[in-house]
Design a protein around this motif. Structure first.
Motif, PDB file in Angstrom:
ATOM      1  N   SER A   1       0.833  -1.210   0.000  1.00  0.00           N
ATOM      2  CA  SER A   1       0.000   0.000   0.000  1.00  0.00           C
ATOM      3  C   SER A   1       0.865   1.258   0.000  1.00  0.00           C
ATOM      4  N   LEU A   2       1.927   1.243   0.772  1.00  0.00           N
ATOM      5  CA  LEU A   2       2.843   2.384   0.813  1.00  0.00           C
ATOM      6  C   LEU A   2       3.449   2.630  -0.568  1.00  0.00           C
ATOM      7  N   GLU A   3       3.875   1.574  -1.228  1.00  0.00           N
ATOM      8  CA  GLU A   3       4.468   1.698  -2.558  1.00  0.00           C
ATOM      9  C   GLU A   3       3.445   2.234  -3.569  1.00  0.00           C
ATOM     10  N   LYS A   4       2.211   1.755  -3.502  1.00  0.00           N
ATOM     11  CA  LYS A   4       1.169   2.231  -4.420  1.00  0.00           C
ATOM     12  C   LYS A   4       0.862   3.703  -4.176  1.00  0.00           C
ATOM     13  N   ASP A   5       0.790   4.112  -2.918  1.00  0.00           N
ATOM     14  CA  ASP A   5       0.572   5.528  -2.596  1.00  0.00           C
ATOM     15  C   ASP A   5       1.679   6.393  -3.201  1.00  0.00           C
ATOM     16  N   THR A   6       2.902   5.914  -3.106  1.00  0.00           N
ATOM     17  CA  THR A   6       4.040   6.662  -3.628  1.00  0.00           C
ATOM     18  C   THR A   6       3.964   6.781  -5.141  1.00  0.00           C
ATOM     19  N   ILE A   7       3.553   5.719  -5.811  1.00  0.00           N
ATOM     20  CA  ILE A   7       3.414   5.752  -7.276  1.00  0.00           C
ATOM     21  C   ILE A   7       2.387   6.810  -7.686  1.00  0.00           C
ATOM     22  N   LEU A   8       1.253   6.861  -7.017  1.00  0.00           N
ATOM     23  CA  LEU A   8       0.238   7.873  -7.341  1.00  0.00           C
ATOM     24  C   LEU A   8       0.803   9.282  -7.210  1.00  0.00           C
ATOM     25  N   PHE A   9       1.507   9.526  -6.135  1.00  0.00           N
ATOM     26  CA  PHE A   9       2.097  10.839  -5.891  1.00  0.00           C
ATOM     27  C   PHE A   9       3.096  11.182  -6.993  1.00  0.00           C
ATOM     28  N   LEU A  10       3.961  10.237  -7.327  1.00  0.00           N
ATOM     29  CA  LEU A  10       4.986  10.472  -8.345  1.00  0.00           C
ATOM     30  C   LEU A  10       4.383  10.702  -9.722  1.00  0.00           C
ATOM     31  N   GLN A  11       3.329   9.975 -10.052  1.00  0.00           N
ATOM     32  CA  GLN A  11       2.709  10.139 -11.363  1.00  0.00           C
ATOM     33  C   GLN A  11       2.183  11.552 -11.555  1.00  0.00           C
ATOM     34  N   GLU A  12       1.626  12.122 -10.528  1.00  0.00           N
ATOM     35  CA  GLU A  12       1.149  13.502 -10.634  1.00  0.00           C
ATOM     36  C   GLU A  12       2.321  14.480 -10.636  1.00  0.00           C
ATOM     37  N   MET A  13       3.294  14.253  -9.785  1.00  0.00           N
ATOM     38  CA  MET A  13       4.450  15.141  -9.707  1.00  0.00           C
ATOM     39  C   MET A  13       5.193  15.208 -11.039  1.00  0.00           C
TER      40      MET A  13
END
Length: 163
Positions: free
Chosen positions: A114-126
């Motif tokens: 879940s932590l890794e998926k949250d990070t991916i979402l953040f990075l995709q927008e960034m």
């Protein structure tokens, strides 16, 4: 709050996500006796440390963005804030507060995914707001996070083949 949020604050959010991930993985490496799981969590902690350095390297790219030129910046700022606030770990009052609640190795793996998926979402927008060169760096970070998920899934299969 969101009216005053700028790209530097978004970078700080990204750094916070990676730092929390690093601390979480280091704690898990200590928490579990399974040598393979311990090695995996130590590896993931080191990866998160490298990601912190990567974010610091793209600081200049974010500093060049004038958020006043972005029509929907307030909505984007809300989105970034929501991603951080709903992250599986960063919303907790105390870092690693979930550790005592973890029942087993599989539970830890699920939280880690879940932590890794949250990070991916953040990075995709960034990724949408940095220079072309830094987009490549963020793409690499996204690939790293995806690989972390695969490592965690493989470990889950080793620990509990039937799940």
């Amino acid at each position: 709050m969101t009216k005053n949020i700028g790209c530097n604050e978004v970078l700080e959010m990204a750094l916070q996500i990676e730092q929390v991930g690093h601390d979480f993985y280091k704690t898990l490496a200590i928490h579990f006796a399974n040598p393979a799981l311990k090695d995996l969590y130590n590896h993931l902690a080191e990866e998160e440390r490298k990601h912190i350095a990567s974010f610091k390297a793209i600081r200049h790219s974010l500093a060049e963005i004038n958020v006043a030129d972005i029509k929907n910046w307030n909505e984007l700022a809300l989105y970034f804030t929501a991603l951080l606030d709903t992250n599986v770990l960063t919303g907790l009052p105390e870092k690693n507060a979930l550790i005592p609640e973890l029942q087993d190795e599989i539970g830890a793996i699920h939280i880690s995914i879940s932590l890794e998926k949250d990070t991916i979402l953040f990075l995709q927008e960034m990724r949408n707001w940095v220079s072309i060169q830094d987009q490549e760096k963020i793409n690499k970070l996204i690939e790293d996070e995806k690989n972390h998920i695969l490592l965690l899934l493989n470990m889950k299969r080793q620990i509990a083949p039937s799940q």
